[in-house]
Design a protein around this motif. Structure first.
Motif, PDB file in Angstrom:
ATOM      1  N   CYS A 199      15.309 -65.755  61.078  1.00  0.00           N
ATOM      2  CA  CYS A 199      15.310 -67.067  61.751  1.00  0.00           C
ATOM      3  C   CYS A 199      16.745 -67.561  61.894  1.00  0.00           C
ATOM      4  N   ILE A 200      17.105 -67.982  63.103  1.00  0.00           N
ATOM      5  CA  ILE A 200      18.470 -68.473  63.314  1.00  0.00           C
ATOM      6  C   ILE A 200      18.535 -70.001  63.346  1.00  0.00           C
ATOM      7  N   LEU A 201      17.453 -70.652  62.969  1.00  0.00           N
ATOM      8  CA  LEU A 201      17.405 -72.114  62.865  1.00  0.00           C
ATOM      9  C   LEU A 201      17.782 -72.818  64.170  1.00  0.00           C
ATOM     10  N   CYS A 208      11.117 -73.817  67.860  1.00  0.00           N
ATOM     11  CA  CYS A 208       9.716 -73.904  67.425  1.00  0.00           C
ATOM     12  C   CYS A 208       9.338 -75.347  67.108  1.00  0.00           C
ATOM     13  N   VAL A 216      13.146 -73.881  57.984  1.00  0.00           N
ATOM     14  CA  VAL A 216      12.185 -74.486  58.897  1.00  0.00           C
ATOM     15  C   VAL A 216      10.780 -74.124  58.434  1.00  0.00           C
ATOM     16  N   CYS A 226      10.142 -68.524  70.215  1.00  0.00           N
ATOM     17  CA  CYS A 226      11.130 -68.100  69.222  1.00  0.00           C
ATOM     18  C   CYS A 226      12.020 -66.980  69.777  1.00  0.00           C
ATOM     19  N   PRO A 227      13.327 -67.203  69.824  1.00  0.00           N
ATOM     20  CA  PRO A 227      14.212 -66.216  70.441  1.00  0.00           C
ATOM     21  C   PRO A 227      14.365 -64.938  69.624  1.00  0.00           C
ATOM     22  N   LYS A 285       5.047 -66.781  59.423  1.00  0.00           N
ATOM     23  CA  LYS A 285       6.157 -67.574  58.902  1.00  0.00           C
ATOM     24  C   LYS A 285       5.666 -68.873  58.265  1.00  0.00           C
TER      25      LYS A 285
HETATM   26  S1  SF4 Z   1      12.218 -70.706  67.009  1.00  0.00           S
HETATM   27 FE1  SF4 Z   1      12.389 -68.930  65.674  1.00  0.00          FE
HETATM   28  S2  SF4 Z   1      14.568 -68.714  65.261  1.00  0.00           S
HETATM   29 FE2  SF4 Z   1      14.275 -70.757  66.102  1.00  0.00          FE
HETATM   30  S3  SF4 Z   1      14.025 -72.055  64.309  1.00  0.00           S
HETATM   31 FE3  SF4 Z   1      11.977 -71.478  64.936  1.00  0.00          FE
HETATM   32  S4  SF4 Z   1      11.510 -69.632  63.740  1.00  0.00           S
HETATM   33 FE4  SF4 Z   1      13.722 -69.951  63.626  1.00  0.00          FE
END
Ligand code: SF4
Ligand SMILES: Cc1cc2nc3c(=O)[nH]c(=O)nc-3n(C[C@H](O)[C@H](O)[C@H](O)COP(=O)(O)O)c2cc1C
Ligand code: SF4
Ligand code: FES
Lengths: 635, 240
Positions: free
Chosen positions: B126-128, B132, B156, B177-178, B195
């Motif tokens: 996860c890159i925060l 999402c 997250v 989610c990228p 997750k």
């Molecule tokens: S979309 Fe994916 S990468 Fe971005 S915060 Fe949510 S879980 Fe993390």
């Protein structure tokens, strides 16, 4: 209480309160700031109340902070201005009998400097003598919980003046011409900000006061609010009138219960007199202020995070491409200034632009960015003899602050010397000796690789490791970053890892360059000022003390003899007299030996606390690092 | 209005972001936290560009969140920008070493696809970026997940990182989610969002029996879209 519903009524009540205040006669000012209360100030106040109970000619004033908290509880006998320090409740009777009734000075209560010279008058004590107290001026004279005390010192007359004789644009023009720049960190010209907010479209506008004061060790804003809350309220009123706002908020740290209490009292009293509310002083101007308690995070002091926090959301900064002057609190035009900025406003209108611009540096006649005008309050701490809050004119040198006001470096008899001064709070920089004679102002500090910030000033001696200092601040910011944007969150994580390995002697070749690379990426690509400036403690210490980083990495050598993994305490057998004091004081009993012969330290037991070094009267304890350890101890 | 993009004059509309114009002009700007369905937030900092009104000094801004204005000049690939993006990408790769899309982007940026830093523990790719949470809030309206704690400890998930009880299992988060790190699995009876550790029973189509949708989602969407009461009793195929 009667409403003061016209400027004339205000003038009358000011005259009346002046007469009633009794300040023409003798009064005893007892500090009721958080510092002095902590050292027993309330007990002193009660003792004096009892002692003077039957004497109608003597008044007591329980004031806000005088700044010299370290010497508290502080008592000043007025009008002579005699300063007694570290006063105990039991001293009250004696002080009353001798000093107040017979004019006799009690020597043992006087402040003495490092040369043991005693000073009678507060104004002569070097800590105060070289200050210029404008914002703090009333702090030693008024009871912050009595609006009448503020009125007796011409309180709210600046408000009256602007309401009766100035148009909003004239007011803003005056603030621009005064050159007043924000005291909360950014140094942005207050008048220009007001102008943008006034020009923004919208009927509803907000005026906010930033009292989040999150920098570790800073407490000037707290002391202003605790000592003179009405000056902040009056400043906000003038700003609100100029900008066209009817609603304000003071966003204050929850950890400041006394300041919150005194602000609440002040707001209530101002409302009773009609200085807040509808049709202030009989004009069409209406304004009121609410208090909002902080969310408890350092980053909530950042303007956009602060506004979100007031809205009840999580305090995470947002991009400011649309300025808060156009869309701030609840998407309405909003003007935010710091406590100290607001507290300067009444003075500018009472005494005039010429007076204000005569103090400070540069030339602001063309533009407020041309200089730094007025005073700044610094929180002077660290390895100086006198610590506390000091208000100085811009342009004073660092040397004057540290050596004249601060009384020089602590333990200089034991050989401690000045090494660097850290200014600007956690994102500030460390300034070395060669810049000590340069003037302190917004642009000067930036040029030296540091910043004004909110006015933190930590003095460090030669037993300070600057890599460790950088590590400390980076770790603080790593935890306080809001975590939203990549460079700040991840950059600080990596900086912290690198610095933490350097201070334990596990630094790698290339670490300094890596720190520099991260620093420049963080500076240009972080979302808010926290991330943009977070690398300053690292960059400034690398700039001035690069060799110290290199020695840590290459030689396992700590110049400040502070990084515990890299140092050993050792007793020099030739110098040791066998007095045994170190062995007695060592918390882990690591020192053994024979009286009158010599003592040794068992390295496997030593926790490197440095107690032995501090207690030895013969300089026999030495701190070794790097190759010295091998040379002297064969380790 | 007209703006200059890498020296070339191009048309732009009031209210557009720099990124919108660049994408229309086929100029590549890497983005990770941006998505057309939600408001920009400027969190990942990949989309940095240099921009400023003609004649004034250019500033570094995030193109996803910076509105165009008349006379704006934008450079999308100066050496400063390229270097900053690389550092940001290098830092992110250490959070998401398994993400194919990140590796692809790194290649486009002309850099190694493996971070120079050791992986961040427990980051789980996860890159925060917050996409999402923003989709869940702004689009779905469930507001089931959010950021927890701050600074280097930020994460997250559901409230206090517990299973998000307000999650309706729509899967929008996994869709946007990228780095593809949320992990949505349908096993016929149940939907599981790895997750968030959220498990939901799937509702079967009244006609064909296909377990096509979590029940909570049907309720939520019934409320929010005002479709006929029985609308979600049928799967999309049988509805037609
Ligand atoms: S979309 Fe994916 S990468 Fe971005 S915060 Fe949510 S879980 Fe993390
Ligand atoms: C991380 C961060 C923390 C801040 N904390 C404070 C603070 O505690 N008090 C303050 O007045 N300003 C603080 N600021 C500065 C404010 O964002 C803002 O510039 C200031 O309140 C504006 O008022 P001024 O122009 O009167 O200084 C902080 C800024 C940042 C980036
Ligand atoms: S720079 Fe740091 S504090 Fe500011 S938005 Fe980014 S992560 Fe949050
Ligand atoms: S796409 Fe613009 S900051 Fe993430």
């Amino acid at each position: 209480m009667v409403k003061v519903n016209s400027p004339k009524a205000l003038e009358e009540i000011i005259q009346k309160k002046k007469k009633e205040s009794g300040k023409e006669g003798t009064y005893i000012s007892i500090c009721g700031g958080t510092g002095c209360i902590a050292s027993g100030g309330n007990g002193v106040l009660e003792a004096f109340q009892e002692v003077i109970a039957d004497d109608p000619d003597v008044k007591l004033v329980r004031t806000g902070c005088h700044g010299f908290c370290e010497r508290g509880p502080l008592v000043v006998i007025q009008p002579q201005g005699i300063l007694y320090q570290k006063v105990k409740p039991g001293d009250a009777a004696d002080i009353y009998e001798k000093t107040i009734k017979n004019g006799e000075i009690i020597k043992k209560h006087l402040y003495r400097d490092q040369k043991k010279q005693a000073y009678e008058k507060e104004a002569d004590v070097p800590f105060y003598k070289f200050q210029k107290r404008i914002v703090f001026k009333m702090n030693g004279h008024i009871d912050p919980e009595k609006i009448d005390d503020y009125l007796a010192m011409d309180g709210y007359s600046a408000l009256s003046k602007v309401l009766t004789s100035m148009k909003p644009d004239q007011i803003i023009d005056t603030v621009i011409k005064s050159g007043l720049r924000g005291r909360g960190g950014g140094g942005f010209p207050a008048g220009i900000k007001w102008k943008s907010t006034k020009a923004a479209t919208g009927d509803k506008k907000y005026v906010l006061c930033n009292a989040d004061e999150g920098d570790p060790g800073a407490f000037m804003d707290r002391s202003i609010m605790e000592g003179n809350p009405h000056s902040v309220i009056e400043g906000m009123l003038i700003g609100a009138y100029a900008i066209g706002s009817d609603e304000g908020y003071i966003y204050i740290r929850n950890e400041y219960p006394l300041a919150i209490k005194r602000l609440k009292v002040a707001l209530e009293q101002a409302r009773e007199y009609g200085f807040l509310g509808k049709n202030i002083l009989g004009t069409d101007f209406s304004f009121d202020i609410k208090i909002n308690r902080g969310g408890g995070a350092f980053v909530c002091g950042e303007s956009t995070a602060l506004m979100l926090s007031i809205e009840g959301k999580v305090g995470r900064p947002r991009t400011k491409y649309i300025h808060t002057a156009d869309s701030g609190l609840w998407d309405k035009p909003t003007n935010l200034n710091n406590v100290e900025t607001w507290a300067n406003i009444p003075h500018i209108f009472n005494k005039g632009v010429d007076w204000f611009t005569s103090i400070g540096t540069g030339d602001v006649s063309e533009h407020p960015w041309g200089g730094s005008k007025g005073t700044k309050i610094f929180s002077l701490v660290g390895k100086v003899n006198n610590t506390g809050l000091v208000e100085v004119p811009f342009g004073i040198t660092l040397r004057d602050i540290i050596f004249k006001i601060g009384g020089g470096i602590k333990n200089s008899k034991k050989g401690r010397k000045f090494k660097a001064v850290q200014t600007g709070g956690p994102s500030g920089g460390c300034i070395p000796e060669k810049h000590l004679d340069e003037p302190v102002d917004f642009d000067g500090l930036t040029k030296m690789g540091s910043m004004m910030g909110s006015g933190g000033m930590i003095v460090m001696d030669d037993h300070t490791c600057l890599v460790e200092v950088a590590r400390y601040f980076v770790d603080f910011l790593k935890d306080e970053s809001c975590g939203k944007c990549t460079p700040c969150r991840e950059g600080l994580r990596r900086m912290s890892q690198i610095l933490n390995r350097i201070v334990v002697g596990e630094g790698k070749e290339g670490d300094i360059e890596l720190l520099e690379k991260l620093a420049s990426a963080m500076e240009i690509s972080s979302l808010c000022a926290l991330g943009q400036t977070a690398a300053y403690p690292v960059l400034s210490t690398i700039k001035y003390f690069r060799e110290e980083y290199e020695r840590h990495i290459k030689d396992g050598y700590c110049d400040g003899k502070q990084c515990t993994e890299l140092i050993r305490y050792n007793i020099d057998e030739d110098a040791c007299t066998g007095c045994s004091i170190c062995a007695k004081k060592c918390p882990t009993k690591a020192i053994s030996g024979e009286l009158k012969k010599t003592y040794r330290i068992d390295q496997s037991e030593c926790v490197r606390c440095g107690v032995c070094f501090n207690v030895c009267n013969f300089n026999a304890v030495e701190i070794l690092s790097g190759s010295e350890i091998k040379e002297k101890m064969g380790e | 209005m007209e703006i200059k993009l890498n020296g070339k004059k191009v048309k732009a509309n009031e209210g557009e972001y720099i990124l919108d114009v660049a994408q229309r002009e086929n100029i590549y700007i890497p983005t990770l936290c941006d998505h057309p369905a939600v408001k920009p937030t400027g969190a990942c900092r990949m989309c940095l560009v240099e921009a400023g009104v003609e004649g004034r000094k250019k500033k570094i801004v995030t193109s996803c969140a910076f509105h165009v204005k008349q006379g704006l000049e934008v450079n999308t690939d100066t050496p400063t920008i390229k270097e900053a993006r690389k550092v940001v990408m290098d830092l992110l790769l250490a959070r998401a070493p398994n993400s194919e899309s990140l590796k692809e982007m790194a290649q486009k940026l002309d850099m190694e696809t493996v971070s120079t830093f050791e992986p961040v523990e427990n980051a789980g790719d996860c890159i925060l970026c917050g996409l999402c949470t923003r989709v869940c809030d702004e689009v779905v309206g469930a507001n089931a997940i959010s950021f927890n704690s701050r600074g280097a400890d930020m994460d997250v998930g559901g409230p206090l990182l517990d299973v998000p009880q307000d999650c309706i299992g729509c899967g929008a988060c996994a869709y946007v989610c990228p780095t593809d790190c949320i992990g949505l699995k349908d096993d016929g009876e149940k939907r599981y969002l790895e997750k968030w550790d959220r498990e939901l029973p799937l509702m079967k189509c009244r006609e064909c029996g296909w377990p096509f949708m979590p029940a909570f989602q049907a309720i939520k969407f019934n409320e929010s879209t005002k479709v006929p009461k029985d609308f979600f009793k049928l799967c999309p195929d049988c509805r037609n």
